[in-house]
Design an enzyme around this catalytic site. Structure first.
Site, PDB file in Angstrom:
ATOM      1  N   ASP A 252       0.843  -1.202   0.000  1.00  0.00           N
ATOM      2  CA  ASP A 252       0.000   0.000   0.000  1.00  0.00           C
ATOM      3  C   ASP A 252       0.877   1.250   0.000  1.00  0.00           C
ATOM      4  O   ASP A 252       2.040   1.215   0.412  1.00  0.00           O
ATOM      5  CB  ASP A 252      -0.953   0.001   1.210  1.00  0.00           C
ATOM      6  CG  ASP A 252      -0.234  -0.075   2.550  1.00  0.00           C
ATOM      7  OD1 ASP A 252       0.792  -0.776   2.647  1.00  0.00           O
ATOM      8  OD2 ASP A 252      -0.682   0.574   3.509  1.00  0.00           O
TER       9      ASP A 252
ATOM     10  N   GLU B 220      -0.130  -1.323   5.767  1.00  0.00           N
ATOM     11  CA  GLU B 220       0.991  -0.900   6.613  1.00  0.00           C
ATOM     12  C   GLU B 220       0.955   0.588   6.904  1.00  0.00           C
ATOM     13  O   GLU B 220       1.285   1.026   8.009  1.00  0.00           O
ATOM     14  CB  GLU B 220       2.322  -1.279   5.965  1.00  0.00           C
ATOM     15  CG  GLU B 220       3.535  -1.115   6.884  1.00  0.00           C
ATOM     16  CD  GLU B 220       4.132   0.285   6.930  1.00  0.00           C
ATOM     17  OE1 GLU B 220       4.925   0.553   7.841  1.00  0.00           O
ATOM     18  OE2 GLU B 220       3.791   1.138   6.065  1.00  0.00           O
TER      19      GLU B 220
HETATM   20 ZN   LIG Z   1       6.693   2.212   4.024  1.00  0.00          ZN
END
Ligand SMILES: [Zn+2]
Length: 418
Positions: free
Chosen positions: A97, A162
């Site tokens: 992401d 994340e």
């Molecule tokens: Zn990163």
């Protein structure tokens, strides 16, 4: 790769038993244009946190083309590719992401139309951290082609969410998927240095109650804003008292938000709260940090203040909700770790100089891997971290072949092949 004719007349791959760093370097350089192509495919495919489905499909296709031994997508939407079937298990991780591009007028070009200029590949995610994802997967290809691994099952994880909640994806991999690596290599940007830790963090909320009354006669009530203001000033003092660590630096605490409520704008506030951004250095834990904030509230005269860690409970693109506390523990790999020694040796072997061994300023998935579970971890990744989350993000192309070569050489080193 050497090929020989077997007595049946078919061509059989004959991987060399002893490969050299030069062969790894050469192959990584030959693959460089294709690594740029793969990374460009990843950049073109937008993948903000909890919206990674399309980019996971691009990665799956690449893993299939390379011939990974196993490819699966877990309940949270992480992609897990494996090469090798050795008894020992290691993993390479890259989150797939990215953050949003922000104000597009500040970009010199379209962040999702990658191109090479001045020796760099430009676009959102080239540094943070699709460059790491592309290079670790192409390292798997190189490892297979040159026959660099026979002792390990090596997992390559393309992980989700994340940017929103670092480590959540790895809590899932470790707790639900039962992945049990002895080591995880993080591919977040390090400007091609080797990083062995970073500070942890947590998000804390402090709340106090007051008693509302008409604003024209405040003496009848008890104003929650005055209470939280006194606590806020104690938090400022707490920040001054926090300890340092020679490697990771000082723990910090700051207030990022104040909120209050009252029945009307002509009334005494009956509730107030502050949001704390706490960065944790070595030796600081959730318990110690909470105790310090409770102590600060007590010093302000409000030992009844409510102090708690916030929760993350957003849904993944698969629909899965996997709640966790917003506590991301500190971690550092021992500077004398044999893994670190192997990494430095592999680095010198393929990149021709000694690496700087340092730490990240930001946080990574190793808050779960190393911080929560104590699994050894270190990282190397293409791109300079100062371009992470910044406009005009760009990654040097030579970092891409360099990272592919390093990951492959590190695996070769663990296998005793270089
Ligand atoms: Zn990163």
């Amino acid at each position: 790769m050497e090929t020989t004719l077997t007595n049946k007349g078919t061509i059989k791959n004959q991987p060399p038993t002893k490969t050299t760093c030069a062969a790894i370097q050469k192959r990584a350089k030959e693959m460089e244009a294709d690594t740029v192509r793969f990374l460009s495919d990843l950049v073109r495919t937008q993948s903000f946190s909890s919206k990674e489905k399309d980019v996971i499909a691009v990665i799956k296709k690449e893993m299939e083309n390379i011939g990974f031994d196993e490819i699966r997508i877990d309940g949270l939407g992480n992609i897990i590719g494996r090469i090798g079937a050795g008894k020992r298990v290691i993993a390479f991780d890259g989150h797939v992401d990215t953050v949003y591009p922000g104000d597009l007028s500040q970009w010199d070009s379209d962040p999702f139309k990658p191109f090479v200029k001045d020796g760099k590949l430009w676009g959102r995610g080239t540094v943070d951290q699709k460059g790491g994802v592309a290079t670790m997967i192409h390292a798997a290809r190189l490892i297979k082609e040159l026959g660099l691994n026979d002792q390990f099952a090596i997992y390559f994880t393309g992980t989700v969410m994340e940017e929103d909640c670092d480590g959540l994806c790895w809590q899932y991999l470790l707790n639900e998927e039962k992945l049990k690596p002895e080591l995880v290599v993080i591919t977040e940007p390090t400007n091609m240095n080797i990083y062995r830790g970073h500070r942890g963090r947590m998000e804390i909320r402090v709340e106090v109650k007051g008693r509302s009354c008409h604003g024209s006669a405040p003496e009848r009530g008890d104003n929650a804003i005055y209470k939280i203001a006194r606590i806020a000033l104690e938090i400022e003092k707490l920040n001054e008292r926090l300890k340092g660590d020679p490697f990771l630096g000082k723990g910090t605490v700051t207030i990022s938000e104040v909120k209050s409520s009252s029945p009307s704008l002509c009334a005494v506030a009956d509730e107030a709260g502050i949001h704390l951004d706490r960065r944790l250095t070595y030796g600081e834990t959730k318990e110690s940090a909470i105790a310090e904030v409770k102590d600060a509230a007590a010093r302000a005269g409000y030992s009844d203040a409510k102090v708690y860690v916030l929760k993350y409970e957003e849904a993944a693109y698969t629909g899965k909700v996997y709640p966790t506390e917003k506590y991301y523990p500190t971690w550092a790999l021992d500077e004398n770790s044999p893994y670190l020694k192997s990494a430095v040796d592999a680095y010198v072997g393929v990149l021709g100089k000694r690496p700087l061994v340092d730490k990240w300023t930001f946080s990574t998935n190793s808050v779960a891997i190393a911080g929560m579970k104590g699994i050894p971890s270190f990282g190397l990744g293409p791109g300079n971290e100062v371009y992470a989350h910044a406009v005009n993000e760009a990654c040097p192309v030579e970092h891409l072949s360099g990272a592919v070569a390093f990951y492959a050489a590190f695996v070769a080193k663990l296998n005793g092949k270089v």
